[in-house]
Design an enzyme around this catalytic site. Structure first.
Site, short mmCIF file in Angstrom:
data_model
loop_
_atom_site.label_atom_id
_atom_site.label_comp_id
_atom_site.label_asym_id
_atom_site.label_seq_id
_atom_site.Cartn_x
_atom_site.Cartn_y
_atom_site.Cartn_z
N ASP A 160 -8.55 -0.60 -25.94
CA ASP A 160 -8.95 -0.51 -24.52
C ASP A 160 -9.14 0.95 -24.15
O ASP A 160 -8.31 1.79 -24.49
CB ASP A 160 -7.86 -1.14 -23.64
N GLU A 199 1.52 -8.80 8.53
CA GLU A 199 1.63 -7.33 8.71
C GLU A 199 2.64 -6.74 7.73
O GLU A 199 2.90 -5.56 7.74
CB GLU A 199 2.06 -7.04 10.16
N ARG A 229 -1.78 -7.97 -21.51
CA ARG A 229 -2.72 -7.48 -22.53
C ARG A 229 -2.04 -6.57 -23.55
O ARG A 229 -2.54 -6.36 -24.65
CB ARG A 229 -3.87 -6.70 -21.87
N PRO A 232 0.81 -1.23 0.00
CA PRO A 232 0.00 0.00 0.00
C PRO A 232 0.84 1.27 0.00
O PRO A 232 0.36 2.35 -0.30
CB PRO A 232 -0.81 -0.11 1.30
C1 4F9 Z 1 -0.64 -3.43 -3.42
C2 4F9 Z 1 -0.45 -4.29 -2.33
C3 4F9 Z 1 -1.30 -4.15 -1.23
C4 4F9 Z 1 -1.12 -5.02 -0.05
C5 4F9 Z 1 -0.12 -5.95 0.13
N1 4F9 Z 1 -0.34 -6.52 1.34
C6 4F9 Z 1 -1.43 -5.93 1.88
N2 4F9 Z 1 -1.93 -5.01 1.03
C7 4F9 Z 1 -2.31 -3.19 -1.23
C8 4F9 Z 1 -2.44 -2.37 -2.33
N3 4F9 Z 1 -1.62 -2.51 -3.41
#
Ligand code: 4F9
Length: 243
Positions: free
Chosen positions: A168, A116, A153, A88
């Site tokens: 697309d 985590e 793609r 994230p």
């Molecule tokens: C990529 C990975 C993640 C993520 C990896 N591990 C927990 N959330 C969330 C959003 N984009």
């Protein structure tokens, strides 16, 4: 185009690779995905991949060693690759980045964390951190599949003859236009007459206008650097909406 995925759930990745555009591309040999089970790179008999966090707190943290051992094994072939950590905290993924990855033509090595997260020292072996959105998933595997699907793609031949990545919607920078197929009427809802007219020029114009309508409604931030033709259609649309 080659991809490598490091994960404790290889089945999650392998299942998706059997279907659809990605499945066909792999069968055609125009893309390749190798999935590595991190537990195969552990050294203890319990094949442990996580441990308690230093500093305390809830949850478990993924240990660095299995990732390090897997990357050392993978990199021993000396082929250039881009090592991507899915998290994230990463740079937000987009169609533009998918094109960037495709054009670089490097093997994409995708690191999927769970729990985590992964010991911070993984960053010493990562080229880039990528997020697919502002939400926390249970692991990086879905994000890895988003990257694989969107990049595959773009490979010529992946979409088959009748389709092309250029068609697309995001390739043209807008949201998509509405699509219809049989029946002509369903629950009192009719297919727009223009689509039954056979007038391909008018249909193309209608589709562009509806793509702009959808984009104006849901993603006005995408309405930039419009051509004179698109700007004309957008102005017509706005005057219709404001009547
Ligand atoms: C990529 C990975 C993640 C993520 C990896 N591990 C927990 N959330 C969330 C959003 N984009």
């Amino acid at each position: 185009m080659k991809f490598e995925v490091l994960t404790i759930f290889p089945e999650v990745i392998e299942c998706y690779l059997k279907h659809g555009v990605v499945g066909r591309a792999l069968n055609k040999g125009i893309a390749e995905v190798k999935v590595y089970n991190l537990r195969d790179f552990t050294t203890d008999r319990h094949r442990k991949v996580d441990d308690y966090p230093y500093g305390g707190g809830a949850g478990m943290v993924m240990q660095i060693e299995p990732f390090y051992n897997a990357l050392r094994h993978i990199k021993s072939d000396g082929i250039p690759r881009k090592v991507i950590l899915l998290s994230p905290q990463g740079r937000r993924f987009s169609q533009r980045i998918a094109k960037e990855f495709y054009k670089e033509e490097k093997t994409l090595t995708l690191i999927c964390g769970r729990y985590e997260g992964i010991d911070e020292r993984i960053k010493a072996f990562v080229d880039e951190e990528i997020s697919i959105g502002d939400y926390v998933l249970s692991g990086g595997e879905l994000a890895a599949l988003v990257i694989i699907d969107s990049v595959v793609r773009l490979i010529p031949g992946a979409l088959g003859d009748e389709l092309s990545a250029e068609e697309d919607s995001f390739m043209k920078g807008f949201l998509d236009y509405p699509h219809y197929t049989r029946p002509e009427e369903f629950e009192g809802m009719r297919v727009p007459d223009i689509l039954l007219s056979g007038d391909h020029k008018k249909i193309a114009l209608w589709r562009k206008k509806e793509a702009l309508r959808n984009t104006l409604k849901n993603r006005p931030d995408l309405l930039k650097n419009l051509s004179a033709e698109d700007m004309k259609i957008l102005k017509e649309l706005c005057s219709e909406i404001n009547k």
